[in-house]
Design a protein around this motif. Structure first.
Motif, PDB file in Angstrom:
ATOM      1  N   PRO A   1     -72.900 -43.080  -2.292  1.00  0.00           N
ATOM      2  CA  PRO A   1     -72.741 -41.731  -2.862  1.00  0.00           C
ATOM      3  C   PRO A   1     -73.877 -41.404  -3.818  1.00  0.00           C
ATOM      4  N   PRO A   2     -74.104 -40.136  -4.081  1.00  0.00           N
ATOM      5  CA  PRO A   2     -75.153 -39.763  -5.044  1.00  0.00           C
ATOM      6  C   PRO A   2     -74.792 -40.269  -6.443  1.00  0.00           C
ATOM      7  N   GLN A   3     -75.805 -40.680  -7.188  1.00  0.00           N
ATOM      8  CA  GLN A   3     -75.589 -41.248  -8.516  1.00  0.00           C
ATOM      9  C   GLN A   3     -76.136 -40.303  -9.592  1.00  0.00           C
ATOM     10  N   LEU A   4     -75.362 -40.139 -10.644  1.00  0.00           N
ATOM     11  CA  LEU A   4     -75.818 -39.367 -11.793  1.00  0.00           C
ATOM     12  C   LEU A   4     -76.891 -40.165 -12.528  1.00  0.00           C
ATOM     13  N   VAL A   5     -78.071 -39.559 -12.723  1.00  0.00           N
ATOM     14  CA  VAL A   5     -79.170 -40.267 -13.393  1.00  0.00           C
ATOM     15  C   VAL A   5     -79.429 -39.733 -14.799  1.00  0.00           C
ATOM     16  N   ARG A   6     -79.022 -38.477 -15.066  1.00  0.00           N
ATOM     17  CA  ARG A   6     -79.292 -37.915 -16.388  1.00  0.00           C
ATOM     18  C   ARG A   6     -78.406 -36.697 -16.605  1.00  0.00           C
ATOM     19  N   ALA A   7     -78.020 -36.468 -17.845  1.00  0.00           N
ATOM     20  CA  ALA A   7     -77.244 -35.284 -18.196  1.00  0.00           C
ATOM     21  C   ALA A   7     -77.851 -34.641 -19.436  1.00  0.00           C
ATOM     22  N   GLU A   8     -77.862 -33.315 -19.441  1.00  0.00           N
ATOM     23  CA  GLU A   8     -78.357 -32.549 -20.594  1.00  0.00           C
ATOM     24  C   GLU A   8     -77.301 -31.515 -20.988  1.00  0.00           C
ATOM     25  N   PRO A   9     -76.698 -31.626 -22.185  1.00  0.00           N
ATOM     26  CA  PRO A   9     -76.729 -32.723 -23.142  1.00  0.00           C
ATOM     27  C   PRO A   9     -76.126 -34.005 -22.538  1.00  0.00           C
ATOM     28  N   GLU A  10     -76.313 -35.111 -23.195  1.00  0.00           N
ATOM     29  CA  GLU A  10     -75.836 -36.374 -22.685  1.00  0.00           C
ATOM     30  C   GLU A  10     -74.311 -36.381 -22.576  1.00  0.00           C
ATOM     31  N   ASN A  11     -73.836 -37.146 -21.596  1.00  0.00           N
ATOM     32  CA  ASN A  11     -72.395 -37.334 -21.464  1.00  0.00           C
ATOM     33  C   ASN A  11     -71.841 -37.983 -22.735  1.00  0.00           C
TER      34      ASN A  11
ATOM     35  N   LEU B   1     -76.527 -31.645 -14.791  1.00  0.00           N
ATOM     36  CA  LEU B   1     -76.330 -33.010 -14.320  1.00  0.00           C
ATOM     37  C   LEU B   1     -77.325 -33.274 -13.200  1.00  0.00           C
ATOM     38  N   TYR B   2     -78.151 -34.314 -13.353  1.00  0.00           N
ATOM     39  CA  TYR B   2     -79.200 -34.623 -12.388  1.00  0.00           C
ATOM     40  C   TYR B   2     -78.803 -35.861 -11.569  1.00  0.00           C
ATOM     41  N   PHE B   3     -79.139 -35.829 -10.258  1.00  0.00           N
ATOM     42  CA  PHE B   3     -78.741 -36.899  -9.340  1.00  0.00           C
ATOM     43  C   PHE B   3     -79.964 -37.513  -8.667  1.00  0.00           C
ATOM     44  N   ASP B   4     -79.741 -38.690  -8.054  1.00  0.00           N
ATOM     45  CA  ASP B   4     -80.848 -39.433  -7.453  1.00  0.00           C
ATOM     46  C   ASP B   4     -81.180 -38.979  -6.035  1.00  0.00           C
ATOM     47  N   GLU B   5     -80.457 -37.967  -5.519  1.00  0.00           N
ATOM     48  CA  GLU B   5     -80.728 -37.437  -4.185  1.00  0.00           C
ATOM     49  C   GLU B   5     -80.171 -36.017  -4.101  1.00  0.00           C
ATOM     50  N   LEU B   6     -80.505 -35.339  -2.995  1.00  0.00           N
ATOM     51  CA  LEU B   6     -79.997 -33.987  -2.799  1.00  0.00           C
ATOM     52  C   LEU B   6     -78.483 -34.014  -2.635  1.00  0.00           C
ATOM     53  N   ILE B   7     -77.819 -33.104  -3.344  1.00  0.00           N
ATOM     54  CA  ILE B   7     -76.351 -33.043  -3.287  1.00  0.00           C
ATOM     55  C   ILE B   7     -75.909 -31.616  -2.956  1.00  0.00           C
ATOM     56  N   LYS B   8     -74.613 -31.505  -2.547  1.00  0.00           N
ATOM     57  CA  LYS B   8     -73.967 -30.209  -2.352  1.00  0.00           C
ATOM     58  C   LYS B   8     -72.602 -30.241  -3.021  1.00  0.00           C
ATOM     59  N   LEU B   9     -72.077 -29.052  -3.317  1.00  0.00           N
ATOM     60  CA  LEU B   9     -70.712 -28.928  -3.833  1.00  0.00           C
ATOM     61  C   LEU B   9     -69.797 -28.481  -2.701  1.00  0.00           C
TER      62      LEU B   9
ATOM     63  N   PRO C   1     -78.537 -27.166  -1.045  1.00  0.00           N
ATOM     64  CA  PRO C   1     -78.734 -28.528  -1.570  1.00  0.00           C
ATOM     65  C   PRO C   1     -79.646 -28.509  -2.795  1.00  0.00           C
ATOM     66  N   SER C   2     -79.361 -29.411  -3.718  1.00  0.00           N
ATOM     67  CA  SER C   2     -80.128 -29.462  -4.958  1.00  0.00           C
ATOM     68  C   SER C   2     -80.000 -30.864  -5.533  1.00  0.00           C
ATOM     69  N   LYS C   3     -80.876 -31.193  -6.469  1.00  0.00           N
ATOM     70  CA  LYS C   3     -80.779 -32.482  -7.148  1.00  0.00           C
ATOM     71  C   LYS C   3     -80.091 -32.362  -8.509  1.00  0.00           C
ATOM     72  N   TYR C   4     -79.569 -31.167  -8.809  1.00  0.00           N
ATOM     73  CA  TYR C   4     -78.860 -31.021 -10.077  1.00  0.00           C
ATOM     74  C   TYR C   4     -77.710 -30.021  -9.912  1.00  0.00           C
ATOM     75  N   ILE C   5     -76.781 -30.062 -10.856  1.00  0.00           N
ATOM     76  CA  ILE C   5     -75.708 -29.069 -10.988  1.00  0.00           C
ATOM     77  C   ILE C   5     -75.821 -28.487 -12.388  1.00  0.00           C
ATOM     78  N   GLU C   6     -75.665 -27.179 -12.469  1.00  0.00           N
ATOM     79  CA  GLU C   6     -75.662 -26.526 -13.781  1.00  0.00           C
ATOM     80  C   GLU C   6     -74.305 -25.872 -14.010  1.00  0.00           C
ATOM     81  N   VAL C   7     -73.713 -26.141 -15.168  1.00  0.00           N
ATOM     82  CA  VAL C   7     -72.436 -25.552 -15.577  1.00  0.00           C
ATOM     83  C   VAL C   7     -72.701 -24.645 -16.770  1.00  0.00           C
ATOM     84  N   GLU C   8     -72.461 -23.352 -16.573  1.00  0.00           N
ATOM     85  CA  GLU C   8     -72.650 -22.389 -17.657  1.00  0.00           C
ATOM     86  C   GLU C   8     -71.297 -22.030 -18.252  1.00  0.00           C
ATOM     87  N   ILE C   9     -71.115 -22.326 -19.524  1.00  0.00           N
ATOM     88  CA  ILE C   9     -69.831 -22.104 -20.201  1.00  0.00           C
ATOM     89  C   ILE C   9     -69.773 -20.669 -20.704  1.00  0.00           C
ATOM     90  N   LYS C  10     -68.707 -19.952 -20.328  1.00  0.00           N
ATOM     91  CA  LYS C  10     -68.571 -18.532 -20.710  1.00  0.00           C
ATOM     92  C   LYS C  10     -67.567 -18.350 -21.851  1.00  0.00           C
TER      93      LYS C  10
END
Length: 539
Positions: free
Chosen positions: A38-48, A60-68, A93-102
């Motif tokens: 499975p894809p692995q989380l390599v970095r988070a901004e801000p950190e987990n 959240l950045y991953f080591d390969e292309l991912i989908k939701l 497909p992307s190597k990161y996910i972005e969560v925008e808090i409203k």
């Protein structure tokens, strides 16, 4: 000599082709082993596990292309956001996910964002199972947990994706809070296992619920959601493991707007319990108008039958004193055809030994003339029968001796059945046939001596549809004879109020549903079998 040279040349050519083919075969790429990582989380901004969190975006950045995938079912945010976060990218497909808090986040609160199995790699769709991002708006992360499982009050298997919710029992909490507000903490079960774990909790007193949250608003909607609840207050921290038994409540009583659907029929829809409904006409009806009220078979509808009238409209009151409800409705008369008498039967063709032969009507039956009804066996031999005219269910039940390998014929001459409007049937013939006893199997079920009665023992098919049932107020041997071959599921309803049926629960009344116990596994019945099963029950 020429022939020998040609033969040697052909042999050499064949040898070269084989050699080249083997080389090509050894050198051809096989594609390598299938990717199962499975894809692995390599970095988070801000950190987990960040404290004093103030960001509006999380990456959240991953080591390969991912989908939701299926993120609407899989994603759980606890405590829930009032305004859903925006998650990108969706689809591409992307190597990161972005969560925008409203939302404006709560102070000194630990938040958990659980992605379930929605994050998959782009090629093989291997999921990163239950990736969780945790942060706190305060100086520390809450770390307490609460675990348990969910079950279904009726079905053997619980539904998938059950929301499990904790409400803080502070000064604002009331029994109606679950209808009006989302919980403080939430998680859900997955699509296979019925277990849950609420994490990153702070200590305190809570109310615990489970919901099959159909419209995903994190609140209880009685009209469509199943609910399970723990009646006692939950104190965290705790070592207890809780089981939430989910059920559909009987809907609260409500009368629907009536409508005229035929010249002689007005329908009154309802939800909930209709038995205390009283329908009366405020409009004075002519002496020529007769009326009767009858429940529609298998529908939440009361049929108000009336003789045709020239009135323009009728005003009705629909009253239910039990819940202190009264409604007033005006029904406009319309130029519609009358509903005429139509008859059907409960069984056609093959007649099993445990079947009951009934004639059903669409308009209210008022009389049966037995001189116009005959039952013959083997085409021509008259056979005696008895009958019951059931005016509540609007049917006639016939009872007669049933023998194997026989043909039966019911004949109804004109005038055998008369309805409320004086309409009568035309000539009708119904043919039935029985098989051999050897076509069926028999099942005997034995229970332990510590069973609390009364109980209802049911056999269902593998889809949960009841095929047979026995209601018992005391210990006995339960025999289900003449069963069609197939697989059956056995269950026992602990009929605590003795009304011969299963009763659901009610959250506001703090009533749990009556318990149902299932026999482990299916019971196979074959033709010409005698089978005995022992069912160990726990009350």
């Amino acid at each position: 000599m020429v022939y020998l040279k040609k033969s040697l040349g052909l042999l050499f050519f064949a040898f070269m082709v084989m050699a080249l083919w083997q080389c090509a075969k050894r050198g051809s790429p096989s594609g390598g082993p299938k990717d199962t990582t499975p894809p692995q989380l390599v970095r988070a901004e801000p950190e987990n596990f960040t404290t004093n969190f103030k960001a509006k975006k999380i990456r959240l950045y991953f080591d390969e292309l991912i989908k939701l995938e299926d993120v609407q079912n899989q994603l759980v945010v606890s405590p829930p956001f009032k305004n859903p976060a925006t998650i990108t990218p969706m689809g591409a497909p992307s190597k990161y996910i972005e969560v925008e808090i409203k939302d404006t986040l709560r102070e000194n609160t630990t938040y958990t964002i659980n992605f379930g199995q929605s994050i998959v790699d782009n090629n093989e769709k291997n999921p990163n199972s239950f990736l969780t991002y945790v942060f706190s708006t305060g100086d520390y992360l809450d770390s307490l947990t609460l675990t348990g499982a969910v079950s279904d009050a009726v079905n053997l298997k619980a539904d998938e994706f059950i929301s499990v919710m904790l409400y803080e029992m502070d000064s604002t909490y009331t029994d109606s809070t679950v209808f009006k507000q989302p919980p403080l903490y939430i998680t859900n079960t997955g699509d296979s296992l019925p277990f849950f774990e609420l994490k990153n909790l702070k200590g305190g007193k809570y109310a615990l619920f489970g919901l099959k949250d159909v419209n995903k608003n994190n609140m209880f909607d009685q009209s469509q959601d199943k609910i399970g609840f723990i009646a006692d207050t939950i104190t965290v921290p705790t070592d207890s493991i809780y089981v939430l038994n989910l059920f559909r409540e009987q809907l609260n009583y409500k009368a629907s707007v009536p409508s005229m659907v035929a010249k002689n029929k007005i329908i009154f829809g309802y939800q909930g319990d209709y038995r205390d409904m009283v329908i009366e006409s405020l409009t004075t009806l002519p002496d020529s108008v007769s009326t009767t009220l009858l429940k529609e078979r298998d529908k939440d509808t009361l049929n108000y039958w009336l003789s045709p009238t020239e009135l323009d409209s009728i005003i009705f009151t629909v009253q239910n004193d039990k819940v202190e409800a009264i409604d007033t409705f005006t029904v406009k008369m319309r130029d519609l055809p009358m509903d005429s008498l139509k008859l059907s039967t409960s069984v056609t063709g093959k007649f099993n030994f445990e079947d009951k032969f009934s004639i059903l009507a669409n308009t209210p039956i008022v009389a049966l003339d037995t001189s116009q009804v005959s039952l013959n066996v083997s085409d021509s031999i008259p056979m005696p029968y008895t009958f019951v005219l059931d005016t509540l269910k609007n049917k006639v039940d016939f009872d007669f001796e049933v023998e194997p390998n026989q043909k039966y014929s019911f004949s109804l001459l004109p005038g055998a059945i008369t309805d409320f409007f004086g309409m009568q049937n035309d000539t009708l013939d119904y043919n039935l046939s029985t098989g051999s006893f050897a076509d069926y199997g028999n099942l005997r079920m034995i229970f332990g001596s510590d069973v609390t009665y009364p109980i209802v023992v049911q056999l269902t098919n593998e889809k949960g549809v009841v095929q047979r049932e026995i209601v018992a107020s005391e210990a006995q041997t339960f025999e289900f004879n003449h069963l069609n071959p197939g697989n059956y599921i056995a269950r026992v309803i602990f009929d605590s109020n003795g009304n011969g049926k299963w009763d659901t629960g009610n959250y506001l009344k703090k009533q749990q549903p009556e318990k149902i116990s299932y026999y482990p596994g299916t019971i196979e019945i074959r033709a010409n079998w005698e089978k005995e099963e022992t069912f160990i029950l726990s009350n």
